[in-house]
Design a protein around this motif. Structure first.
Motif, PDB file in Angstrom:
ATOM      1  N   LEU A 188       0.824  -1.200   0.000  1.00 20.24           N
ATOM      2  CA  LEU A 188       0.000   0.000   0.000  1.00 20.24           C
ATOM      3  C   LEU A 188       0.865   1.261   0.000  1.00 20.24           C
TER       4      LEU A 188
ATOM      5  N   HIS B 237      -2.439   9.874  -4.077  1.00 17.21           N
ATOM      6  CA  HIS B 237      -3.049   8.585  -3.727  1.00 17.21           C
ATOM      7  C   HIS B 237      -4.487   8.737  -3.252  1.00 17.21           C
TER       8      HIS B 237
ATOM      9  N   GLU C  51      -7.108   5.763  -2.735  1.00 19.81           N
ATOM     10  CA  GLU C  51      -6.409   4.506  -2.461  1.00 19.81           C
ATOM     11  C   GLU C  51      -6.354   4.255  -0.954  1.00 19.81           C
ATOM     12  N   ARG C  52      -6.226   2.996  -0.611  1.00 22.64           N
ATOM     13  CA  ARG C  52      -6.014   2.655   0.797  1.00 22.64           C
ATOM     14  C   ARG C  52      -4.568   2.976   1.156  1.00 22.64           C
TER      15      ARG C  52
END
Length: 362
Positions: free
Chosen positions: A123, A179, A182-183
């Motif tokens: 991630l 990001h 996004e996670r």
């Protein structure tokens, strides 16, 4: 080494796990006894029966010994890095000597533990620290070792703090914009997160878009306890400020890097298949029953280059059960309250006296 535990770290029931641990720990005890002279002298003074059938009957070392002695079971030329404790409560620091085989086991163990909680996908990652702490790759502090270990689970790493321990706001805003949606994985040490991220944002009334993130943190609880900040208060405060939905504390120490105990969704630390905990009575040092407080002993099959496989810590903890946590993970699950209060250290006088005796005589 039982390779199966690196595939499914929380699948082994009590009987299978105890059999596996006893065999591996007896082998490690014998190896370190033959290859580490100070450890051999220690076992000469506290003899044990090699035929022991229970993990709790194997010898253990007070963790303080790593601040007093150089305990190493491999030739010095095979040591690829030396880890040190933070030294915040004493001028002395623990020194842990790591060879390549031990380093590989530590990395493999950490991967299998953390992936069980966050999945296999790497991630985008915010490291709540400064990059300076990892500059010397051969002599890591506990902080640096933790950052390097956990950075393997992220990508596009962003170090939140600059050299002055202040938030890099332009860098953070650029990272979050890149990001968006996004996670995000956040990692840091508990006090650092509280002091340099939460307090700063709270005081400036800044709410960051972190509702799709997961935070892993550990260590540094002493200073927060002084501020009356419990684990639950910590979680509630970060959720209130940043809406972080998943926050996992972990319990670990530089003397057993890689062999960490992650906190599950129900607030319990869990023992993976290659590690265990025993809670010992403050006075007698005998194992206590579940739901009884005592001194935490940590067990790990990872330390191959130094005799750190069975250690008596200075922490107070409680085992709440085994193989029946609501989260579904097998193994013991427990909580840790913090260091042994000064008022209770008297109950560990045998251990501390033994500690001092070893320091003088080996």
């Amino acid at each position: 080494m039982n390779e199966a535990v690196f595939q499914t770290p929380y699948a082994m029931n009590r009987t299978a796990k105890q059999d596996s641990l006893v065999n591996e720990l007896k082998g490690l005890t014998d190896f370190h006894q033959r290859h580490c002279e100070p450890y051999r002298h220690i076992l000469d003074k506290v003899p044990f029966e090699p035929e022991v059938l229970r993990v709790e009957d194997l010898p253990y070392l007070p963790v303080q010994l790593f601040k007093m002695l150089d305990l190493c079971s491999v030739p010095k030329e095979e040591v690829i890095k030396t880890l040190t404790s933070s030294g915040t409560t004493s001028q002395q620091v623990s020194k842990i000597f790591i060879d390549r085989a031990t380093s590989e086991l530590q990395s493999k163990a950490l991967v299998t533990i953390v992936r069980d909680f966050i999945g296999k996908q790497r991630l985008p990652m915010i490291i709540i620290d400064t990059k300076n702490v990892i500059k010397d790759r051969k002599a890591f502090s506990a902080r640096g070792a933790g950052i390097v270990g956990f950075s393997n689970f992220g990508r596009n790493h962003f170090y939140l703090l600059d050299d002055k321990m202040e938030i890099d706001w332009p860098g953070l805003n650029a990272f979050l914009e890149k990001h968006a949606g996004e996670r995000i994985l956040l990692f840091g040490f508990t006090f650092m997160i509280w002091q340099y991220l939460f307090k700063v944002c709270r005081n400036q009334r800044i709410q960051l878009p972190l509702s799709n993130s997961i935070l892993i943190h550990g260590g540094g609880w002493k200073k927060l306890n002084d501020e009356a900040v419990s684990n639950e208060v910590f979680k509630q405060a970060l959720f209130g400020q940043f809406q972080i939905p998943l926050i996992h504390n972990y319990y670990g120490m530089v003397e057993q890097v890689g062999s960490i105990f992650m906190e599950c969704e129900h607030g319990y630390f869990h023992t993976p298949g290659f590690a265990d905990v025993i809670i010992r009575d403050f006075e007698t040092l005998k194992p206590v029953a579940n739901e009884s407080k005592g001194i935490v002993q940590v067990i790990s099959t990872l330390p191959q280059s130094y005799p750190g496989h069975s250690l008596l810590t200075e922490d107070v903890g409680t085992i709440h059960g085994e193989d029946n946590c609501p989260c579904g993970r097998m193994g013991k699950y427990f909580t840790v309250e913090g260091r042994i209060p000064k008022a209770e250290i008297r109950g560990c006088s045998d251990t501390h006296a033994y500690d001092r005796q070893i320091g003088v005589n080996v």
